[in-house]
Write a protein that holds these residues in place. Structure first.
Motif, mmCIF file in Angstrom:
data_model
loop_
_atom_site.group_PDB
_atom_site.id
_atom_site.type_symbol
_atom_site.label_atom_id
_atom_site.label_comp_id
_atom_site.label_asym_id
_atom_site.label_seq_id
_atom_site.Cartn_x
_atom_site.Cartn_y
_atom_site.Cartn_z
ATOM 1 N N ASN A 83 -1.144 -22.337 6.739
ATOM 2 C CA ASN A 83 -1.891 -23.303 7.716
ATOM 3 C C ASN A 83 -0.803 -24.545 7.635
ATOM 4 N N GLU A 84 -0.611 -25.220 6.669
ATOM 5 C CA GLU A 84 0.200 -26.199 6.424
ATOM 6 C C GLU A 84 1.435 -26.178 7.254
ATOM 7 N N ILE A 85 2.221 -25.069 7.212
ATOM 8 C CA ILE A 85 3.395 -24.966 7.674
ATOM 9 C C ILE A 85 3.210 -25.134 9.337
ATOM 10 N N LYS A 86 2.309 -24.214 9.929
ATOM 11 C CA LYS A 86 2.074 -24.288 11.231
ATOM 12 C C LYS A 86 1.674 -25.648 11.864
ATOM 13 N N SER A 87 0.694 -26.385 10.889
ATOM 14 C CA SER A 87 0.539 -27.915 11.401
ATOM 15 C C SER A 87 1.756 -28.818 11.364
ATOM 16 N N TRP A 88 2.364 -28.530 10.468
ATOM 17 C CA TRP A 88 3.728 -29.440 10.075
ATOM 18 C C TRP A 88 4.830 -29.239 11.690
ATOM 19 N N LEU A 89 4.841 -27.764 11.818
ATOM 20 C CA LEU A 89 5.574 -27.334 12.901
ATOM 21 C C LEU A 89 5.178 -28.069 14.325
ATOM 22 N N ILE A 90 4.021 -27.974 14.441
ATOM 23 C CA ILE A 90 3.239 -28.451 15.868
ATOM 24 C C ILE A 90 3.354 -30.240 15.829
ATOM 25 N N SER A 100 5.995 -29.463 22.578
ATOM 26 C CA SER A 100 5.595 -28.709 21.840
ATOM 27 C C SER A 100 4.616 -27.547 22.268
ATOM 28 N N ALA A 101 4.361 -27.506 23.602
ATOM 29 C CA ALA A 101 3.325 -26.762 24.140
ATOM 30 C C ALA A 101 3.579 -25.173 23.945
ATOM 31 N N GLU A 102 4.622 -24.868 24.015
ATOM 32 C CA GLU A 102 5.138 -23.423 23.994
ATOM 33 C C GLU A 102 4.881 -22.858 22.693
ATOM 34 N N LEU A 103 5.733 -23.856 21.673
ATOM 35 C CA LEU A 103 5.556 -23.486 20.080
ATOM 36 C C LEU A 103 4.194 -23.423 19.857
ATOM 37 N N GLU A 104 3.289 -24.373 20.288
ATOM 38 C CA GLU A 104 1.841 -24.342 19.814
ATOM 39 C C GLU A 104 1.194 -23.016 20.311
ATOM 40 N N LYS A 105 1.592 -22.865 21.547
ATOM 41 C CA LYS A 105 0.937 -21.510 21.962
ATOM 42 C C LYS A 105 1.373 -20.238 21.363
ATOM 43 N N MET A 254 14.227 -20.493 23.632
ATOM 44 C CA MET A 254 14.569 -21.871 23.253
ATOM 45 C C MET A 254 15.286 -22.623 24.509
ATOM 46 N N GLU A 255 15.596 -21.642 25.379
ATOM 47 C CA GLU A 255 16.380 -22.338 26.672
ATOM 48 C C GLU A 255 15.186 -22.642 27.657
ATOM 49 N N LYS A 256 14.203 -21.964 27.264
ATOM 50 C CA LYS A 256 13.076 -22.013 28.595
ATOM 51 C C LYS A 256 12.491 -23.436 27.915
ATOM 52 N N ILE A 257 12.216 -23.714 26.764
ATOM 53 C CA ILE A 257 11.331 -24.657 26.395
ATOM 54 C C ILE A 257 12.338 -25.999 26.263
ATOM 55 N N GLY A 281 12.837 -20.820 9.636
ATOM 56 C CA GLY A 281 12.468 -19.432 9.595
ATOM 57 C C GLY A 281 11.211 -18.956 10.225
ATOM 58 N N TYR A 282 10.152 -19.813 9.764
ATOM 59 C CA TYR A 282 8.897 -19.683 10.468
ATOM 60 C C TYR A 282 8.581 -19.912 11.903
ATOM 61 N N ALA A 283 9.391 -21.049 12.336
ATOM 62 C CA ALA A 283 9.378 -21.158 13.582
ATOM 63 C C ALA A 283 9.852 -20.026 14.406
ATOM 64 N N GLN A 284 10.891 -19.523 13.815
ATOM 65 C CA GLN A 284 11.651 -18.504 14.515
ATOM 66 C C GLN A 284 10.834 -17.153 14.873
ATOM 67 N N GLN A 285 9.998 -16.988 13.692
ATOM 68 C CA GLN A 285 9.218 -15.772 13.948
ATOM 69 C C GLN A 285 8.549 -15.736 14.927
ATOM 70 N N TYR A 286 7.609 -17.056 14.983
ATOM 71 C CA TYR A 286 6.422 -17.029 15.767
ATOM 72 C C TYR A 286 7.017 -17.234 17.166
ATOM 73 N N LEU A 287 8.176 -17.876 17.667
ATOM 74 C CA LEU A 287 8.887 -17.735 18.656
ATOM 75 C C LEU A 287 9.397 -16.563 19.249
ATOM 76 N N PHE A 288 10.012 -15.789 18.239
ATOM 77 C CA PHE A 288 10.469 -14.513 18.553
ATOM 78 C C PHE A 288 9.316 -13.569 19.016
ATOM 79 N N TYR A 289 8.317 -13.459 18.272
ATOM 80 C CA TYR A 289 7.221 -12.334 18.693
ATOM 81 C C TYR A 289 6.578 -12.724 19.910
ATOM 82 N N TYR A 290 6.301 -14.271 20.239
ATOM 83 C CA TYR A 290 5.867 -14.755 21.538
ATOM 84 C C TYR A 290 6.977 -14.324 22.737
ATOM 85 N N ALA A 291 8.052 -14.548 22.395
ATOM 86 C CA ALA A 291 8.926 -14.402 23.491
ATOM 87 C C ALA A 291 8.973 -12.905 24.065
#
Length: 301
Positions: A83-90, A100-105, A254-257, A281-291
């Motif tokens: 939860n701390e990691i996700k909060s920091w990223l956003i 950050s709307a796409e990352l937050e989503k 990443m290109e889209k955002i 690495g955490y951001a990568q996993q969220y973005l990869f799965y979302y994309a």
């Protein structure tokens, strides 16, 4: 989290940021089988696990408390506050670019992902195999190699499962034998990896204490290991959570955002380092799965 033991099962409750489907299906591991909705068999760390999640209850079937604490607790990274990691990223990304709307989503939809602490050798070989392969095919090859050359791990629901072979076991397998497992052009890369690791048995322990740049350089001395494969190995088996592997899905999102155009991976990597820092690495996993789940394309606006 609350941990209880009942009938030789470990029951985990009140565990935040844990979705077994997202964890296993996000492309970070391949040695598992789905039995039902959020019910899986996992072969990892020389252990066999039958796991099922029902809402916020996670059941580790036929698992002792000792095995849970020594194997599965670190494997699933259960002591880290996601939860701390996700909060920091956003919040940090908003400060930098306010886009950050796409990352937050992505984090909101796939916030149950946790980065696994996997076996170094199996991860290295798995991602060498992963090149130009779809996940179902990668899983099939890993399973075939395990059945042919690994030890029996046990039986669950009437089916036998096998450990991925150890370095000493796989090093005895010839290039032609590996090709029969459908590894294709990757067969000589696997042979080379085994040969190099046999010459330096302590490579894993040395890389665990190295920075990500040194790790990448040394891993890429193995034939067939480029930046993407080395990044995945560093992230998923060496606890180097700052690395940001870039595959086709991450490149697209990443290109889209941020870029709104075709962009070189080097530029994307540079921006990711600036934005996400030690949490890349955490951001990568969220973005990869979302994309991947949303079939993101760069021309989408």
């Amino acid at each position: 989290m609350r941990i209880t033991e009942k009938d030789n099962n470990i029951i985990l409750e009140e565990m935040e940021s844990f979705d077994i489907e997202q964890i296993l299906e996000c492309g970070q591991c391949f040695h598992f089988e789905q039995l039902d909705v959020k019910e899986y068999v996992i072969v990892a760390k020389r252990h066999l696990l039958h796991i099922k999640q029902i809402n916020d209850q996670i059941i580790f079937f036929q698992t002792s408390m000792e095995t849970f604490h020594t194997v599965w607790r670190p494997y699933f990274d259960l002591d880290r506050n996601y939860n701390e990691i996700k909060s920091w990223l956003i919040t940090n990304e908003k400060t930098l670019l306010n886009r950050s709307a796409e990352l937050e989503k992505a984090i909101t939809e796939y916030g149950g992902i946790r980065i696994l602490n996997q076996d170094f050798f199996e991860t290295l070989i798995s991602f060498i195999i992963s090149q130009n392969k779809q996940i179902p095919h990668i899983k099939q090859i890993i399973n075939t190699i395990s059945i042919k050359y690994g030890d029996l791990a046990g039986e669950i629901c009437g089916k036998s499962y096998y450990h991925f072979p150890t370095l000493l076991q796989l090093a005895k397998v010839t290039e032609n034998e590996l090709r029969l497992c459908k590894t294709g052009f990757r067969a000589p890369y696997i042979v080379d990896a085994c040969e190099k690791l046999l010459k330096e048995i302590v490579l894993e322990s040395r890389l665990l204490h190295a920075d990500s740049n040194q790790t990448m350089e040394e891993l890429m001395l193995i034939k067939g290991v480029g930046i993407k494969v080395a990044s995945c190995v560093a992230l998923f088996s060496l606890s180097q959570r700052n690395v940001f592997p870039i595959d086709v899905w991450v490149k697209r999102i990443m290109e889209k955002i941020y870029f709104e155009k075709e962009t070189k991976k080097e530029e994307i990597a540079s921006l990711a380092k600036q934005l996400y820092g030690s949490f890349g690495g955490y951001a990568q996993q969220y973005l990869f799965y979302y994309a991947r789940e949303n079939n993101i394309k760069v021309d989408e606006r």
